[in-house]
Design an enzyme around this catalytic site. Sequence first.
Site, short mmCIF file in Angstrom:
data_model
loop_
_atom_site.label_atom_id
_atom_site.label_comp_id
_atom_site.label_asym_id
_atom_site.label_seq_id
_atom_site.Cartn_x
_atom_site.Cartn_y
_atom_site.Cartn_z
N ALA A 39 45.29 23.42 13.75
CA ALA A 39 46.30 23.75 12.73
C ALA A 39 47.53 22.89 12.96
O ALA A 39 47.53 22.00 13.81
CB ALA A 39 46.65 25.22 12.83
N ASN A 40 48.57 23.12 12.20
CA ASN A 40 49.83 22.41 12.43
C ASN A 40 51.00 23.36 12.21
O ASN A 40 50.81 24.53 11.87
CB ASN A 40 49.91 21.17 11.53
CG ASN A 40 49.86 21.56 10.07
OD1 ASN A 40 50.74 22.24 9.55
ND2 ASN A 40 48.78 21.17 9.38
N ARG A 41 52.21 22.87 12.36
CA ARG A 41 53.38 23.75 12.39
C ARG A 41 54.01 24.03 11.03
O ARG A 41 55.11 24.56 10.94
CB ARG A 41 54.47 23.15 13.29
CG ARG A 41 54.07 23.09 14.73
CD ARG A 41 55.25 22.64 15.57
NE ARG A 41 54.84 22.34 16.94
CZ ARG A 41 54.67 23.28 17.86
NH1 ARG A 41 54.89 24.54 17.57
NH2 ARG A 41 54.29 22.93 19.07
#
Length: 406
Positions: free
Chosen positions: A214-216
Amino acid sequence: MTLSGRRILLVIGGGIAAYKSLDLIRRLRERGAGVRCILTAGAQRFVTPLAAAALSGDRAHTDLFDRETEAEIGHIRLARDADMVVVAPATANLLAKMAAGLADDLASTVLLATTLPILVAPAMNVRMWQHAATRRNMATLLADGIRTAGPNDGAMAEAEWGPGRMAEPTEIADAVEGLLGAGQEGGRAALAGRHVLVTSGPTHEPLDPVRYLANRSSGRQGHAIAAAAAAAGARVTLVSGPVALPDPPGVAVLRVETGREMLAAVEAALPADIAVFAAAVADWRAAGAAAQKIKKDGAEPPPLRLALNPDILATVAGRTESRPAVVVGFAAETEHVVAHARTKLARKGCDLIVANDVSPETGIMGGARNAVHLVTAETVEDWPDLPKEEVARRLVARCAEMLAGR
Ligand code: C5P
Protein backbone atom coordinates in the site's frame (compact mmCIF):
# COMPACT_ATOMS: atom_id res chain seq x y z
CA MET A 1 -29.56 32.70 2.40
CA THR A 2 -28.09 30.31 -0.13
CA LEU A 3 -31.39 28.45 -0.66
CA SER A 4 -33.56 31.51 -0.86
CA GLY A 5 -36.76 30.83 -2.80
CA ARG A 6 -36.00 27.10 -3.16
CA ARG A 7 -38.68 24.57 -2.21
CA ILE A 8 -37.74 21.22 -0.70
CA LEU A 9 -40.09 18.28 -0.28
CA LEU A 10 -38.74 16.36 2.72
CA VAL A 11 -39.79 12.72 3.04
CA ILE A 12 -39.17 11.53 6.60
CA GLY A 13 -38.77 7.76 6.91
CA GLY A 14 -39.29 5.59 9.99
CA GLY A 15 -35.94 5.43 11.74
CA ILE A 16 -34.49 6.77 14.96
CA ALA A 17 -32.62 9.38 12.89
CA ALA A 18 -36.00 11.00 12.16
CA TYR A 19 -35.37 13.31 15.12
CA LYS A 20 -32.44 14.77 13.18
CA SER A 21 -34.78 15.51 10.28
CA LEU A 22 -36.58 18.01 12.48
CA ASP A 23 -33.28 19.81 12.81
CA LEU A 24 -32.78 19.47 9.03
CA ILE A 25 -36.04 21.39 8.50
CA ARG A 26 -34.58 24.24 10.55
CA ARG A 27 -31.21 24.15 8.79
CA LEU A 28 -32.91 24.30 5.37
CA ARG A 29 -35.23 27.13 6.42
CA GLU A 30 -32.31 29.02 7.94
CA ARG A 31 -30.77 29.03 4.44
CA GLY A 32 -33.98 30.44 2.97
CA ALA A 33 -35.67 27.28 1.65
CA GLY A 34 -39.35 26.47 1.98
CA VAL A 35 -39.87 22.96 3.34
CA ARG A 36 -42.91 20.70 3.02
CA CYS A 37 -42.89 17.34 4.82
CA ILE A 38 -44.28 13.88 4.21
CA LEU A 39 -44.03 11.42 7.09
CA THR A 40 -44.29 7.67 6.60
CA ALA A 41 -46.26 5.63 9.14
CA GLY A 42 -42.93 4.53 10.62
CA ALA A 43 -41.69 8.11 10.90
CA GLN A 44 -44.74 8.97 12.98
CA ARG A 45 -43.60 6.47 15.61
CA PHE A 46 -40.52 8.65 16.14
CA VAL A 47 -41.64 12.22 15.43
CA THR A 48 -45.08 13.78 15.11
CA PRO A 49 -46.62 15.46 12.06
CA LEU A 50 -47.34 18.35 14.42
CA ALA A 51 -43.64 18.90 15.12
CA ALA A 52 -42.81 18.73 11.38
CA ALA A 53 -45.64 21.14 10.61
CA ALA A 54 -44.62 23.58 13.34
CA LEU A 55 -40.99 23.64 12.20
CA SER A 56 -41.75 23.79 8.48
CA GLY A 57 -44.58 26.30 8.82
CA ASP A 58 -46.69 24.14 6.50
CA ARG A 59 -49.01 21.19 7.07
CA ALA A 60 -47.28 17.81 7.17
CA HIS A 61 -48.64 15.11 4.87
CA THR A 62 -49.09 11.53 5.97
CA ASP A 63 -51.91 9.75 4.18
CA LEU A 64 -52.43 8.82 0.53
CA PHE A 65 -56.13 8.27 0.99
CA ASP A 66 -56.94 11.28 3.17
CA ARG A 67 -59.79 12.92 1.30
CA GLU A 68 -59.25 16.34 2.77
CA THR A 69 -55.56 16.65 1.91
CA GLU A 70 -55.96 14.93 -1.47
CA ALA A 71 -58.61 17.50 -2.38
CA GLU A 72 -56.43 20.36 -1.17
CA ILE A 73 -53.10 19.20 -2.63
CA GLY A 74 -53.02 15.82 -4.35
CA HIS A 75 -50.05 13.48 -4.27
CA ILE A 76 -49.20 14.31 -7.88
CA ARG A 77 -48.99 17.99 -7.05
CA LEU A 78 -46.89 17.19 -3.99
CA ALA A 79 -44.53 15.35 -6.34
CA ARG A 80 -44.24 18.38 -8.62
CA ASP A 81 -44.49 21.43 -6.39
CA ALA A 82 -40.87 21.69 -5.28
CA ASP A 83 -37.34 22.05 -6.63
CA MET A 84 -36.15 18.74 -5.25
CA VAL A 85 -37.01 15.87 -2.91
CA VAL A 86 -34.92 14.90 0.12
CA VAL A 87 -35.48 11.53 1.79
CA ALA A 88 -34.11 11.62 5.34
CA PRO A 89 -33.81 9.26 7.01
CA ALA A 90 -33.92 6.92 4.03
CA THR A 91 -34.51 3.58 5.75
CA ALA A 92 -33.54 0.24 4.21
CA ASN A 93 -37.25 -0.38 3.60
CA LEU A 94 -37.85 2.96 1.89
CA LEU A 95 -34.76 2.50 -0.32
CA ALA A 96 -35.95 -1.00 -1.25
CA LYS A 97 -39.37 0.35 -2.19
CA MET A 98 -37.80 3.12 -4.26
CA ALA A 99 -35.49 0.68 -6.05
CA ALA A 100 -38.40 -1.63 -6.83
CA GLY A 101 -40.80 1.17 -7.78
CA LEU A 102 -43.34 0.24 -5.13
CA ALA A 103 -46.05 2.76 -4.30
CA ASP A 104 -48.07 1.61 -1.32
CA ASP A 105 -48.24 4.76 0.79
CA LEU A 106 -48.02 8.51 0.30
CA ALA A 107 -44.20 8.73 0.56
CA SER A 108 -43.43 5.92 -1.91
CA THR A 109 -46.17 7.06 -4.30
CA VAL A 110 -44.79 10.60 -4.39
CA LEU A 111 -41.27 9.24 -4.88
CA LEU A 112 -42.47 7.18 -7.84
CA ALA A 113 -44.51 10.05 -9.28
CA THR A 114 -41.84 12.71 -9.07
CA THR A 115 -39.43 13.73 -11.80
CA LEU A 116 -37.56 16.10 -9.49
CA PRO A 117 -33.96 15.44 -8.39
CA ILE A 118 -33.95 13.17 -5.32
CA LEU A 119 -31.34 13.14 -2.57
CA VAL A 120 -31.43 10.26 -0.08
CA ALA A 121 -29.76 10.28 3.34
CA PRO A 122 -29.60 6.59 4.27
CA ALA A 123 -29.77 5.65 7.95
CA MET A 124 -29.89 2.13 9.28
CA ASN A 125 -28.07 -0.48 11.27
CA VAL A 126 -24.60 -1.23 9.91
CA ARG A 127 -25.51 -4.81 9.03
CA MET A 128 -28.59 -3.69 7.13
CA TRP A 129 -26.48 -1.13 5.23
CA GLN A 130 -23.92 -3.77 4.35
CA HIS A 131 -26.49 -6.41 3.37
CA ALA A 132 -26.29 -7.53 -0.25
CA ALA A 133 -29.92 -6.52 -0.81
CA THR A 134 -29.33 -2.93 0.34
CA ARG A 135 -26.16 -2.75 -1.74
CA ARG A 136 -28.11 -3.92 -4.78
CA ASN A 137 -30.85 -1.38 -4.11
CA MET A 138 -28.35 1.46 -3.70
CA ALA A 139 -26.62 0.49 -6.96
CA THR A 140 -30.01 0.58 -8.72
CA LEU A 141 -30.88 3.96 -7.22
CA LEU A 142 -27.51 5.48 -8.12
CA ALA A 143 -27.88 4.18 -11.68
CA ASP A 144 -31.32 5.83 -11.73
CA GLY A 145 -29.59 9.15 -10.98
CA ILE A 146 -30.53 9.42 -7.33
CA ARG A 147 -28.00 11.29 -5.17
CA THR A 148 -26.89 10.35 -1.68
CA ALA A 149 -25.64 12.13 1.39
CA GLY A 150 -23.87 9.78 3.79
CA PRO A 151 -24.30 7.51 5.61
CA ASN A 152 -21.48 8.33 7.99
CA ASP A 153 -19.41 6.04 10.14
CA GLY A 154 -20.13 6.29 13.82
CA ALA A 155 -21.84 5.00 16.91
CA MET A 156 -25.29 3.58 16.25
CA ALA A 157 -28.33 3.58 18.49
CA GLU A 158 -27.83 -0.16 19.13
CA ALA A 159 -24.35 0.38 20.65
CA GLU A 160 -22.68 -0.74 17.43
CA TRP A 161 -20.17 1.10 15.29
CA GLY A 162 -19.90 1.43 11.53
CA PRO A 163 -21.40 3.03 8.44
CA GLY A 164 -25.14 3.59 8.68
CA ARG A 165 -25.49 6.79 10.70
CA MET A 166 -27.51 9.43 8.89
CA ALA A 167 -25.42 12.35 7.60
CA GLU A 168 -25.64 15.41 9.85
CA PRO A 169 -28.35 17.97 8.98
CA THR A 170 -25.74 20.55 7.92
CA GLU A 171 -24.10 17.98 5.60
CA ILE A 172 -27.49 17.19 4.04
CA ALA A 173 -28.24 20.91 3.66
CA ASP A 174 -24.82 21.34 1.97
CA ALA A 175 -25.65 18.49 -0.43
CA VAL A 176 -29.00 20.16 -1.20
CA GLU A 177 -27.15 23.36 -2.01
CA GLY A 178 -24.76 21.43 -4.24
CA LEU A 179 -27.61 19.77 -6.08
CA LEU A 180 -29.54 22.98 -6.57
CA GLY A 181 -26.41 24.87 -7.50
CA ALA A 182 -27.01 27.41 -4.78
CA GLY A 183 -24.33 29.96 -4.04
CA GLN A 184 -22.92 29.69 -7.55
CA GLU A 185 -22.40 32.58 -9.89
CA GLY A 186 -25.74 33.85 -11.15
CA GLY A 187 -27.45 31.17 -9.04
CA ARG A 188 -26.59 28.55 -11.68
CA ALA A 189 -24.26 25.73 -10.86
CA ALA A 190 -21.14 25.68 -13.01
CA LEU A 191 -21.38 21.91 -13.46
CA ALA A 192 -25.16 21.32 -13.40
CA GLY A 193 -26.05 18.38 -15.64
CA ARG A 194 -22.42 17.24 -15.90
CA HIS A 195 -20.88 13.97 -14.74
CA VAL A 196 -17.56 14.19 -12.90
CA LEU A 197 -15.51 11.09 -12.15
CA VAL A 198 -12.86 11.22 -9.42
CA THR A 199 -10.42 8.58 -8.16
CA SER A 200 -9.06 8.90 -4.65
CA GLY A 201 -7.05 7.14 -1.96
CA PRO A 202 -4.41 4.44 -2.15
CA THR A 203 -4.84 0.93 -3.50
CA HIS A 204 -4.11 -2.26 -1.60
CA GLU A 205 -2.37 -4.94 -3.63
CA PRO A 206 -2.51 -8.35 -1.94
CA LEU A 207 0.58 -10.50 -1.44
CA ASP A 208 -1.53 -13.24 0.10
CA PRO A 209 -4.94 -13.26 1.86
CA VAL A 210 -3.62 -11.27 4.87
CA ARG A 211 -0.80 -9.05 3.54
CA TYR A 212 -0.80 -6.26 1.01
CA LEU A 213 1.33 -3.53 -0.56
CA ALA A 214 0.00 0.00 0.00
CA ASN A 215 1.06 3.63 0.21
CA ARG A 216 0.50 6.63 2.46
CA SER A 217 -2.25 8.37 0.50
CA SER A 218 -5.11 9.48 2.79
CA GLY A 219 -7.59 10.33 0.02
CA ARG A 220 -8.20 13.79 1.50
CA GLN A 221 -7.47 15.71 -1.69
CA GLY A 222 -9.45 13.37 -3.95
CA HIS A 223 -12.44 13.30 -1.61
CA ALA A 224 -12.37 17.11 -1.36
CA ILE A 225 -12.42 17.32 -5.18
CA ALA A 226 -15.46 15.02 -5.34
CA ALA A 227 -17.22 17.16 -2.70
CA ALA A 228 -16.36 20.39 -4.56
CA ALA A 229 -17.67 18.98 -7.86
CA ALA A 230 -20.93 17.97 -6.16
CA ALA A 231 -21.17 21.44 -4.63
CA ALA A 232 -20.78 22.86 -8.16
CA GLY A 233 -23.89 20.91 -9.17
CA ALA A 234 -22.30 17.93 -10.93
CA ARG A 235 -23.34 14.32 -10.62
CA VAL A 236 -20.22 12.85 -9.09
CA THR A 237 -18.86 9.30 -9.04
CA LEU A 238 -15.99 8.80 -6.63
CA VAL A 239 -13.98 5.60 -7.05
CA SER A 240 -12.05 5.24 -3.84
CA GLY A 241 -9.39 2.89 -2.53
CA PRO A 242 -9.39 2.04 1.19
CA VAL A 243 -9.55 5.30 3.21
CA ALA A 244 -10.66 6.33 6.68
CA LEU A 245 -12.78 9.24 5.46
CA PRO A 246 -16.56 9.75 5.42
CA ASP A 247 -18.25 9.75 2.02
CA PRO A 248 -18.57 13.31 0.68
CA PRO A 249 -22.23 14.41 0.71
CA GLY A 250 -24.19 13.98 -2.51
CA VAL A 251 -21.55 11.78 -4.15
CA ALA A 252 -21.91 8.19 -5.43
CA VAL A 253 -18.98 6.29 -3.91
CA LEU A 254 -17.63 3.05 -5.37
CA ARG A 255 -15.19 1.32 -3.04
CA VAL A 256 -12.36 -0.76 -4.45
CA GLU A 257 -9.14 -2.29 -3.13
CA THR A 258 -6.77 -2.95 -6.00
CA GLY A 259 -5.62 -0.97 -9.01
CA ARG A 260 -7.27 -3.45 -11.36
CA GLU A 261 -10.58 -3.12 -9.50
CA MET A 262 -10.23 0.66 -9.69
CA LEU A 263 -9.77 0.54 -13.45
CA ALA A 264 -12.86 -1.67 -13.85
CA ALA A 265 -14.97 0.67 -11.67
CA VAL A 266 -13.73 3.74 -13.57
CA GLU A 267 -14.50 2.19 -16.95
CA ALA A 268 -17.96 1.13 -15.76
CA ALA A 269 -18.64 4.70 -14.57
CA LEU A 270 -17.84 6.29 -17.96
CA PRO A 271 -18.92 8.35 -19.82
CA ALA A 272 -18.00 11.44 -17.84
CA ASP A 273 -17.46 15.08 -18.80
CA ILE A 274 -14.53 15.55 -16.44
CA ALA A 275 -12.25 12.91 -14.90
CA VAL A 276 -9.83 13.74 -12.10
CA PHE A 277 -7.37 11.01 -11.17
CA ALA A 278 -6.22 11.81 -7.66
CA ALA A 279 -5.75 8.24 -6.46
CA ALA A 280 -2.29 6.99 -5.58
CA VAL A 281 -2.64 3.76 -7.53
CA ALA A 282 0.10 1.25 -6.75
CA ASP A 283 2.39 1.08 -9.75
CA TRP A 284 3.07 -2.59 -9.09
CA ARG A 285 1.20 -5.50 -7.62
CA ALA A 286 2.57 -8.83 -6.49
CA ALA A 287 2.91 -11.12 -9.48
CA GLY A 288 0.59 -14.00 -8.64
CA ALA A 289 -0.64 -13.25 -5.12
CA ALA A 290 -0.56 -16.42 -3.01
CA ALA A 291 -3.93 -18.07 -2.47
CA GLN A 292 -2.92 -19.08 1.09
CA LYS A 293 -0.96 -17.20 3.72
CA ILE A 294 2.76 -17.37 2.90
CA LYS A 295 4.46 -19.31 5.69
CA LYS A 296 7.64 -18.24 7.45
CA ASP A 297 9.09 -21.81 7.40
CA GLY A 298 11.97 -21.45 4.94
CA ALA A 299 15.32 -20.04 5.97
CA GLU A 300 15.21 -17.59 3.05
CA PRO A 301 12.62 -14.80 2.86
CA PRO A 302 10.33 -15.42 -0.13
CA PRO A 303 11.21 -13.42 -3.24
CA LEU A 304 8.88 -10.52 -4.00
CA ARG A 305 8.08 -10.56 -7.69
CA LEU A 306 6.12 -7.60 -8.98
CA ALA A 307 3.91 -7.04 -12.02
CA LEU A 308 2.97 -3.69 -13.52
CA ASN A 309 -0.51 -2.41 -12.67
CA PRO A 310 -2.66 -0.89 -15.41
CA ASP A 311 -2.26 2.89 -15.66
CA ILE A 312 -5.84 4.08 -15.20
CA LEU A 313 -5.19 7.71 -16.11
CA ALA A 314 -3.30 6.83 -19.30
CA THR A 315 -5.93 4.24 -20.25
CA VAL A 316 -8.81 6.71 -19.92
CA ALA A 317 -6.95 9.67 -21.46
CA GLY A 318 -5.99 7.47 -24.42
CA ARG A 319 -9.51 6.29 -25.19
CA THR A 320 -10.85 7.16 -28.60
CA GLU A 321 -14.42 6.48 -27.50
CA SER A 322 -15.99 8.23 -24.51
CA ARG A 323 -12.82 10.01 -23.47
CA PRO A 324 -13.89 12.65 -20.92
CA ALA A 325 -13.54 16.16 -22.38
CA VAL A 326 -11.27 17.16 -19.49
CA VAL A 327 -8.81 14.66 -18.02
CA VAL A 328 -6.73 15.72 -15.02
CA GLY A 329 -3.87 13.78 -13.46
CA PHE A 330 -1.81 14.29 -10.33
CA ALA A 331 1.94 14.06 -10.05
CA ALA A 332 3.28 13.54 -6.57
CA GLU A 333 7.03 14.08 -6.72
CA THR A 334 9.87 14.53 -4.30
CA GLU A 335 12.17 16.41 -6.69
CA HIS A 336 12.11 18.26 -10.05
CA VAL A 337 8.36 18.59 -9.53
CA VAL A 338 7.43 20.66 -12.60
CA ALA A 339 9.85 18.95 -15.00
CA HIS A 340 8.52 15.51 -14.06
CA ALA A 341 4.93 16.76 -14.36
CA ARG A 342 5.59 17.99 -17.92
CA THR A 343 6.90 14.60 -18.97
CA LYS A 344 3.94 12.91 -17.29
CA LEU A 345 1.44 15.16 -19.05
CA ALA A 346 2.77 14.09 -22.44
CA ARG A 347 3.23 10.43 -21.54
CA LYS A 348 -0.25 10.00 -20.08
CA GLY A 349 -2.09 12.16 -22.60
CA CYS A 350 -4.05 14.20 -20.04
CA ASP A 351 -5.05 17.86 -20.32
CA LEU A 352 -3.76 19.10 -16.99
CA ILE A 353 -1.41 17.84 -14.29
CA VAL A 354 -1.67 18.95 -10.70
CA ALA A 355 1.87 18.58 -9.42
CA ASN A 356 2.95 18.68 -5.82
CA ASP A 357 6.00 18.07 -3.71
CA VAL A 358 5.31 15.19 -1.35
CA SER A 359 8.69 15.10 0.37
CA PRO A 360 8.01 14.07 3.99
CA GLU A 361 9.05 17.52 5.31
CA THR A 362 6.18 19.20 3.38
CA GLY A 363 3.59 17.25 5.43
CA ILE A 364 1.30 17.17 2.36
CA MET A 365 0.83 13.40 2.29
CA GLY A 366 -2.02 12.86 4.74
CA GLY A 367 -2.00 16.52 5.81
CA ALA A 368 -4.76 19.14 5.56
CA ARG A 369 -2.99 21.53 3.17
CA ASN A 370 -1.48 21.32 -0.28
CA ALA A 371 0.81 23.49 -2.41
CA VAL A 372 0.33 22.63 -6.08
CA HIS A 373 1.51 23.67 -9.52
CA LEU A 374 -0.93 23.47 -12.41
CA VAL A 375 0.95 22.21 -15.42
CA THR A 376 -0.41 22.20 -18.97
CA ALA A 377 1.49 21.73 -22.20
CA GLU A 378 2.08 25.50 -22.39
CA THR A 379 1.83 26.90 -18.87
CA VAL A 380 2.78 26.45 -15.24
CA GLU A 381 0.77 28.12 -12.53
CA ASP A 382 2.05 28.06 -8.93
CA TRP A 383 -0.76 28.12 -6.39
CA PRO A 384 -0.07 29.19 -2.81
CA ASP A 385 -0.19 26.77 0.11
CA LEU A 386 -3.95 26.22 0.63
CA PRO A 387 -6.31 23.94 2.55
CA LYS A 388 -7.08 20.86 0.42
CA GLU A 389 -10.75 21.93 0.24
CA GLU A 390 -9.73 25.26 -1.31
CA VAL A 391 -7.39 23.55 -3.79
CA ALA A 392 -10.38 21.35 -4.67
CA ARG A 393 -12.75 24.30 -5.19
CA ARG A 394 -10.27 26.13 -7.41
CA LEU A 395 -9.44 23.01 -9.38
CA VAL A 396 -13.12 22.24 -10.00
CA ALA A 397 -13.70 25.83 -11.13
CA ARG A 398 -10.74 25.49 -13.50
CA CYS A 399 -12.06 22.20 -14.92
CA ALA A 400 -15.49 23.82 -15.44
CA GLU A 401 -13.81 26.64 -17.41
CA MET A 402 -11.85 24.14 -19.49
CA LEU A 403 -15.04 22.18 -20.19
CA ALA A 404 -16.90 25.34 -21.19
CA GLY A 405 -14.07 26.18 -23.58
CA ARG A 406 -14.29 22.82 -25.39
O1 C5P B 1 2.85 7.65 -12.90
P1 C5P B 1 2.38 8.28 -11.64
O2 C5P B 1 1.86 7.27 -10.64
O3 C5P B 1 3.31 9.25 -11.01
O4 C5P B 1 1.12 9.14 -12.13
C1 C5P B 1 0.26 9.78 -11.24
C2 C5P B 1 -1.05 10.02 -11.90
O5 C5P B 1 -1.49 8.88 -12.63
C3 C5P B 1 -2.16 10.27 -10.89
O6 C5P B 1 -3.12 11.10 -11.47
C4 C5P B 1 -2.68 8.86 -10.65
O7 C5P B 1 -4.01 8.90 -10.16
C5 C5P B 1 -2.60 8.26 -12.01
N1 C5P B 1 -2.33 6.81 -12.03
C6 C5P B 1 -3.31 5.95 -12.45
N2 C5P B 1 -3.05 4.60 -12.51
C7 C5P B 1 -1.83 4.12 -12.18
C8 C5P B 1 -0.82 5.00 -11.74
C9 C5P B 1 -1.10 6.34 -11.67
O8 C5P B 1 -4.42 6.40 -12.75
N3 C5P B 1 -1.61 2.81 -12.23
